[in-house]
Design a protein around this motif. Structure first.
Motif: not given
Length: 159
Positions: A117, A119, A131, A133-137
């Motif tokens: 999950t 990154q 962080r 993965r695939g988002s700024s969350a």
């Protein structure tokens, strides 16, 4: 290991999360643009100093500095709100690493999150910022609930 979240810990974790947010690549682009606008507005003022009334150009340096202050304030405030929502003061937090996932407990809630999950991660003085993965969350975990060995294992798992 467990930790009881205090108001002080919320502020310190929010500071770590804000530093992370303010040093992301897009944030650095914003800082460069704001610094350039500040320098250009000051140069514009000094170049036109003897020409006459600078009019509204005198406010441009102040506007640049104000935008910088607003960016910092909004980032810190947002980070504090997010940390407080996830872990209000008084919450007992723990974390456990298994072979497949990271388990985070906050009072009666338990999140089981596979390592895939995430990154990347940054370890601050009071928070481990993960962080998604695939988002700024991001997910913030109190640094105190992880040993140095666990942080190293987590870094190895996330990559």
């Amino acid at each position: 290991m467990t930790v009881t979240v205090s108001e002080s810990l919320v502020r310190r974790m929010a500071r770590d999360a804000a530093v992370y947010g303010l040093t992301r690549p897009w944030a650095i682009v914003m800082w460069v643009a704001l610094a350039a606008s500040l320098v250009l507005s000051v140069l514009n003022l000094t170049a036109g100093a003897g020409v006459g009334d600078s009019g509204s150009a005198g406010w441009l340096p102040l506007a640049s500095v104000a935008l910088m202050a607003v960016a910092i304030g909004a980032t810190v405030s947002g980070a504090r709100r997010a940390v407080r929502a996830a872990m209000p003061p008084g919450t007992v937090v723990w974390a456990r690493l298994t072979d497949e996932d990271l388990q985070i407990g906050a009072d009666r809630r338990v999140s089981v999150i596979p390592y895939e999950t995430f990154q990347g991660m940054r370890v601050g003085s009071d928070a481990v910022i993960l962080r998604v993965r695939g988002s700024s969350a991001v997910t913030a975990v109190p640094r105190a609930v992880l040993t140095d060995d666990e942080v190293a294992r987590l870094r190895d798992r996330i990559g």
